[in-house]
Design an enzyme around this catalytic site. Structure first.
Site, PDB file in Angstrom:
ATOM      1  N   TYR A   1       5.644   1.738  -8.758  1.00  0.00           N
ATOM      2  CA  TYR A   1       5.167   0.541  -8.534  1.00  0.00           C
ATOM      3  C   TYR A   1       4.321   0.205  -9.777  1.00  0.00           C
ATOM      4  O   TYR A   1       4.429  -1.112 -10.307  1.00  0.00           O
ATOM      5  CB  TYR A   1       4.072   0.526  -7.277  1.00  0.00           C
ATOM      6  CG  TYR A   1       4.697   0.724  -6.060  1.00  0.00           C
ATOM      7  CD1 TYR A   1       6.164   0.328  -5.745  1.00  0.00           C
ATOM      8  CD2 TYR A   1       4.309   1.541  -5.163  1.00  0.00           C
ATOM      9  CE1 TYR A   1       6.868   0.818  -4.570  1.00  0.00           C
ATOM     10  CE2 TYR A   1       4.973   1.958  -4.047  1.00  0.00           C
ATOM     11  CZ  TYR A   1       6.197   1.345  -3.903  1.00  0.00           C
ATOM     12  OH  TYR A   1       6.729   1.677  -2.458  1.00  0.00           O
TER      13      TYR A   1
ATOM     14  N   GLU B   1       0.709  -1.153  -0.130  1.00  0.00           N
ATOM     15  CA  GLU B   1       0.025  -0.085  -0.034  1.00  0.00           C
ATOM     16  C   GLU B   1       0.712   1.414  -0.065  1.00  0.00           C
ATOM     17  O   GLU B   1       2.165   1.200   0.518  1.00  0.00           O
ATOM     18  CB  GLU B   1      -1.040   0.161   1.123  1.00  0.00           C
ATOM     19  CG  GLU B   1      -0.263   0.089   2.477  1.00  0.00           C
ATOM     20  CD  GLU B   1      -1.557  -0.051   3.621  1.00  0.00           C
ATOM     21  OE1 GLU B   1      -1.097   0.801   4.617  1.00  0.00           O
ATOM     22  OE2 GLU B   1      -2.293  -0.933   3.425  1.00  0.00           O
TER      23      GLU B   1
END
Length: 147
Positions: A115, A103
């Site tokens: 990411y 997260e």
């Protein structure tokens, strides 16, 4: 020359020094020093015997979660973050993981872009999850599925 190594006791003081410089809400010393927790697979990026970055991860039954990742701010912009994330993915592959999870704060657009470029996909949000200077901000939950 830099290399990725398993986190060892000798790295902990350097990791602990980087943590508050790299994060607005750093982990506590006890969390950083808890290196033998269930499923722990933590690594450091060392350049000339100096820790410049690290990640903490947990492997629970083939599902690996990236718990914490940081690059010392004085070494950011040199590709170390990308090396750490790629090392995390390679570690997951070596563990025959089914999926990887992380997260990221919605305000951390640089990390989110990294990411996403590596292959993580946004799957959900935790609304108002993280404390921020202006109140709260969302946590973006991302996954990487191994085939």
């Amino acid at each position: 020359m830099s290399q990725i190594l398993p986190l060892a006791e000798l790295h902990l003081d350097q990791v602990e020094a980087i943590e508050p410089r790299a994060h607005s809400h750093p982990w506590s010393s006890s969390m950083i020093r808890d290196v033998n927790s269930r499923g722990a697979c933590h690594h450091v990026l060392v350049d000339n015997e100096q820790v410049v970055g690290y990640f903490y991860a947990q492997n629970i039954v083939g599902e690996v979660t990236l718990l914490n990742i940081a690059v010392d701010p004085q070494h950011q912009g040199k590709g170390y973050g990308k090396r750490l994330v790629n090392a995390f993915i390679e570690m997951c592959e070596n563990l025959n993981a089914e999926s990887a999870w992380l997260e990221v704060r919605e305000s951390n657009v640089t990390a989110f872009g990294l990411y996403e470029a590596i292959g993580f996909n946004e799957v959900d949000r935790r609304v108002n999850y993280y404390p921020s200077a202006n109140g709260k901000e969302d946590a973006i939950i991302m996954s990487y599925i191994f085939f």
